[in-house]
Design an enzyme around this catalytic site. Structure first.
Site, PDB file in Angstrom:
ATOM      1  N   CYS A  98      16.576 -45.654  21.674  1.00  0.00           N
ATOM      2  CA  CYS A  98      16.292 -45.651  20.226  1.00  0.00           C
ATOM      3  C   CYS A  98      17.588 -45.499  19.418  1.00  0.00           C
ATOM      4  O   CYS A  98      18.201 -44.433  19.420  1.00  0.00           O
ATOM      5  CB  CYS A  98      15.322 -44.506  19.936  1.00  0.00           C
TER       6      CYS A  98
ATOM      7  N   CYS B 261      17.567 -42.775  16.788  1.00  0.00           N
ATOM      8  CA  CYS B 261      17.646 -41.449  17.432  1.00  0.00           C
ATOM      9  C   CYS B 261      19.100 -41.071  17.682  1.00  0.00           C
ATOM     10  O   CYS B 261      19.506 -39.923  17.461  1.00  0.00           O
ATOM     11  CB  CYS B 261      16.884 -41.448  18.756  1.00  0.00           C
TER      12      CYS B 261
END
Length: 133
Positions: free
Chosen positions: A31, A34
């Site tokens: 991600c 993230c």
């Protein structure tokens, strides 16, 4: 304090029921957002203003049971817990949103904690303090 990885459902349950306010970052290695927000969480965890808050992370691909238990549908998702209850949540990679969540959970500009506060007869609550001055 640093951000500590939660590696089991038992640890997760112990941490969220500890009585201490805790922020948990639900993330995944693949991600991009993230990875963008991770240093922001690390910086906040080292801020003296949040010394009474625990900072943790859960890799959703490695700890599927935890992710399913709390209903993670997108990453990153940040959840603020106190006494086993979710106090607030932030979905997405927003540095300012993360700070607001810590300073103003649930829109009250207060964070659940113990020792001071609200009506002791109010079920499910302990006390409230404002972490951001």
């Amino acid at each position: 304090m640093t951000v500590t990885e939660i590696k089991s459902n038992e640890d997760f349950l112990s941490i969220i029921n500890s009585g201490k306010p805790v922020v948990i970052d639900f993330w995944a290695a693949w991600c991009g957002p993230c990875r963008f927000i991770s240093p922001v969480l690390e910086t906040l965890s080292e801020n003296e203003e949040f010394a009474d808050v625990g900072f943790y992370k859960v890799n959703v691909d490695e700890e599927e049971q935890i992710s399913q238990e709390v209903g993670i549908r997108a990453m990153p998702t940040f959840k603020l817990f106190q006494n086993g209850n979710k106090v607030d949540e932030l979905v997405g990679s927003s540095p300012s949103g993360l700070e607001v969540m810590l300073c103003d959970p649930g829109g009250e500009r207060q964070l659940l904690n113990s020792g001071i506060g609200i009506d002791p007869g109010f079920e499910g609550s302990t006390t409230l303090i404002n972490l951001c001055r």
